[in-house]
Design a protein around this motif. Structure first.
Motif, short mmCIF file in Angstrom:
data_model
loop_
_atom_site.label_atom_id
_atom_site.label_comp_id
_atom_site.label_asym_id
_atom_site.label_seq_id
_atom_site.Cartn_x
_atom_site.Cartn_y
_atom_site.Cartn_z
N ASP A 165 -6.75 3.24 -38.48
CA ASP A 165 -6.02 4.40 -37.94
C ASP A 165 -5.32 4.04 -36.65
OD1 ASP A 165 -8.19 4.02 -36.36
OD2 ASP A 165 -8.96 6.09 -36.50
N GLY A 166 -4.99 2.74 -36.51
CA GLY A 166 -4.32 2.27 -35.31
C GLY A 166 -2.84 2.58 -35.32
N PRO A 167 -2.08 1.84 -34.46
CA PRO A 167 -0.65 2.12 -34.32
C PRO A 167 0.18 1.73 -35.54
CG PRO A 167 -1.24 0.17 -33.07
CD PRO A 167 -2.53 0.77 -33.55
N GLY A 168 -0.38 0.92 -36.48
CA GLY A 168 0.36 0.52 -37.67
C GLY A 168 1.33 -0.62 -37.41
N ILE A 169 2.07 -1.00 -38.45
CA ILE A 169 3.04 -2.10 -38.37
C ILE A 169 4.37 -1.56 -38.81
CG2 ILE A 169 3.65 -4.38 -39.24
CD1 ILE A 169 0.68 -4.86 -39.77
N PRO A 170 5.41 -1.66 -37.97
CA PRO A 170 6.74 -1.17 -38.36
C PRO A 170 7.19 -1.80 -39.67
CG PRO A 170 6.70 -1.78 -36.04
CD PRO A 170 5.41 -2.25 -36.62
N GLU A 171 7.90 -1.02 -40.48
CA GLU A 171 8.33 -1.50 -41.78
C GLU A 171 9.19 -2.76 -41.66
OE1 GLU A 171 10.48 0.23 -45.86
OE2 GLU A 171 10.14 1.52 -44.09
N SER A 172 10.01 -2.84 -40.62
CA SER A 172 10.90 -3.99 -40.44
C SER A 172 10.13 -5.27 -40.12
CB SER A 172 11.91 -3.71 -39.31
OG SER A 172 11.22 -3.46 -38.09
N GLU A 173 8.86 -5.16 -39.71
CA GLU A 173 8.07 -6.33 -39.34
C GLU A 173 7.09 -6.76 -40.42
OE1 GLU A 173 8.38 -7.99 -36.37
OE2 GLU A 173 10.12 -6.68 -36.06
#
Length: 610
Positions: free
Chosen positions: A546-554
């Motif tokens: 449930d953290g900040p996640g990973i941007p789709e572009s990365e």
């Protein structure tokens, strides 16, 4: 002349005996006698060369005996030798097929005359029989060879040809053949001058010829023929020219196909990226190579063709290579036979340099001949890479040995120091001991991976929930931060799966901590503020946070070596996750979790509990 065997039939035994003595004294004759026609027929065989018979004999006279002989031997020389005959008897005898007629007389001259008549009759008979045999043999030879014979008399302007010549020109037997006329009518326009010059040379200068030219038969069929001639001269003038003409269309077509096949084969050889050498299977002599072969040896083609195939290799090892070829080259009968797996193979270039090669060979058939076709690949670059890799592995092994030694020493000190610490926080102390043990295991795995590429173990059943819980305790997750919603047991290498889970958990802790910037180097996060879930997935499982996640572009870049968004990150964690998954044949993808964090999906997993 060879010995002449005579059967003398006469009812006067004394006269027959005297006649035999006189004839045999000549040395050329062997005489058998018979007292009458009936006895003569019994003694007559194909071995008899001439029959001499009296006319006036009881039971069967000479003419009746002649008729009986002619029924079985129509051409055998037969001389009627009688003292009571007449011109009428002689005429009838000749009509019935007698070869000659001789009147008995007094004196010995009659025996010499008889010997001459017998000798002449047998000589002529033998000559005719030999001519018949030769004629029959010629006809059979012409039939088999599809050849015709011809003769031309330039003085009379007359030509004689056998039936095969008419058949080659496809004309009737009443066609009037002539050398010059036939040239213009039947021979190809581009070959007319060649034939005309050959014929004129034979007629005028006595030059024999043997040429292959094209004809167009009367029915329009194009053919190749081989025509030969042998002129006979007397007193400076050509008496006659004899020769043969043979249809060689099939042979020329085979030769043309063979030339086309060889050209096609040479094109294939020249188009091959590897050096090719073609050698006769019997002699081992190289009869062809390609451009890559001349480049490999740095020698022109004419210096390679004609060499024994062992001459391509180091001279001091010629016998070893000859033995190798005997065992392996050409044994496949068209099947490629690789010589890999044997001792290292080399060829020698024009400068005497040894070039490492790998060889594959097969037997091919061209025009009824068998050849060994070998393809040689220069593996110099590969050998250099292997040597460089060996040097790198040796350096890596030395480095790993040093690093593992240097890492284990402070860990042992840390482990010993922890044993001396007195504290009421037993849980924290126990976590420190587990972490030290885990670091020892990681070092062992690091050494094994560095030296062998990957750990050598068979997949075994692993309970995903139990392993995930154990990994949570060594990666800084606070108690209760991990939720496992699957009871799957999967087939996996437990050590590799542990690497995968620990790096996923560590990645979530590192990037989700709200207090990361305030921690000093080397501190272990307590994992407050992040929660993880390990759950089931069709064909696998997932790990979500449930953290900040990973941007789709990365998301396509996160598994690359060195990628990290943290100043303290090594950039190896998610790459290790990918490598561990690929070791099992799994796929790993990243997407967004239900809580907006990161979700890693591992698929292609084999379940051990169905």
């Amino acid at each position: 002349m060879d010995d002449i065997r005579v059967l003398h039939v006469d009812d006067e035994p004394d006269f027959a005996e005297v006649t035999a003595q006189f004839l045999e004294r000549d040395g050329r004759f062997t005489v058998e006698t018979a007292p009458g026609g009936a006895d003569g027929l019994e003694q007559l065989t194909s071995a008899v060369d001439c029959v001499v018979s009296d006319y006036d004999m009881p039971g069967m006279n000479g003419l009746e005996f002649l008729e009986a002989v002619r029924e079985s031997y129509p051409d055998l020389p037969f001389i009627l030798f009688t003292g009571k005959g007449s011109e009428a008897v002689a005429s009838e005898a000749l009509t019935l097929g007698a070869t000659d007629y001789l009147q008995k007389a007094s004196g010995t001259d009659q025996y010499e005359l008889l010997a001459n008549r017998v000798s002449r009759a047998v000589g002529q008979f033998r000559a005719e029989r030999e001519l018949e045999r030769k004629t029959e043999l010629l006809e059979k030879t012409q039939d088999i060879a599809d050849a015709g014979a011809w003769e031309y008399d330039p003085e009379q302007g007359e030509a004689y040809v056998t039936d095969q010549v008419y058949e080659i020109y496809e004309v009737d037997r009443d066609h009037d053949l002539s050398p010059m006329g036939d040239i213009q009518r039947f021979y190809h326009p581009e070959d007319c001058d060649t034939v005309r010059d050959a014929v004129e040379g034979a007629l005028e200068d006595g030059e024999p010829y043997d040429i292959e030219v094209r004809v167009t038969a009367a029915d329009g069929t194009d053919k190749w023929v081989r025509t030969r001639a042998d002129p006979q001269f007397e007193d400076g003038a050509c008496q006659h020219v004899r020769g043969t003409v043979r249809d060689i269309t099939d042979r020329r077509e085979r030769e043309e196909r063979l030339v086309e096949t060889k050209q096609w084969y040479q094109t294939l050889l020249d188009g091959a990226p590897d050096a090719a050498f073609v050698a006769d299977t019997e002699s081992g002599e190289i009869c062809e190579t390609n451009r890559a072969g001349t480049q490999l040896l740095d020698r022109p083609r004419d210096e390679i063709v004609g060499l024994d195939q062992t001459a391509l290799h180091p001279p001091e090892e010629g016998e070893a290579y000859a033995s190798l070829f005997d065992r392996h080259v050409g044994a496949g009968g068209g099947r490629a036979d690789s010589l890999d797996g044997h001792e290292e193979l080399y060829v020698v270039d024009s400068a005497g340099e040894r070039i490492p090669v790998e060889i594959s060979s097969q037997t091919v058939e061209i025009g009824g001949q068998h050849y060994n076709q070998g393809y040689f690949r220069d593996i110099t670059a590969r050998k250099e890479r292997e040597r460089e890799l060996k040097r790198q592995n040796e350096r890596l092994d030395e480095f790993v040995t040093v690093v593992s030694h240097d890492l284990r020493n402070p860990l042992r000190t840390l482990s010993a120091s922890l044993a001396l610490i007195e504290t009421d926080d037993e849980e924290s102390l126990e976590r420190c001991h587990r972490t030290v043990e885990r670091m020892e295991q990681l070092i062992d795995d690091l050494v094994d991976l560095a030296r062998h590429g990957e750990t050598e173990s068979e997949p075994e059943p692993v309970e995903l929930a139990g392993l995930a819980t154990a990994c949570a305790r060594t990666t800084g997750l606070s108690e209760g931060a991990l939720s496992v919603t699957t009871d799957a047991t999967i087939a996996a290498d437990e050590s590799q799966l542990r690497h995968l889970l620990e790096n996923l958990f560590s990645n979530a802790v590192e990037h989700s901590s709200t207090d990361r910037q305030s921690q000093s180097a080397g501190a272990i996060s307590d994992g407050d503020g992040v929660s993880l879930t390990v759950g089931p997935l069709d064909g696998g499982f997932y790990v979500a946070d449930d953290g900040p996640g990973i941007p789709e572009s990365e998301r396509e870049r996160v598994f690359r070596v060195g990628y990290s968004t943290s100043d303290r990150g090594t950039g190896f964690g998610l790459n290790i996750v990918k490598e561990a998954a690929e070791t099992h044949g799994w796929d790993v993808d990243v997407t967004e979790s239900a809580e907006g964090g990161a979700r890693f999906e591992i698929t292609g997993v084999e379940f051990a509990n169905g």
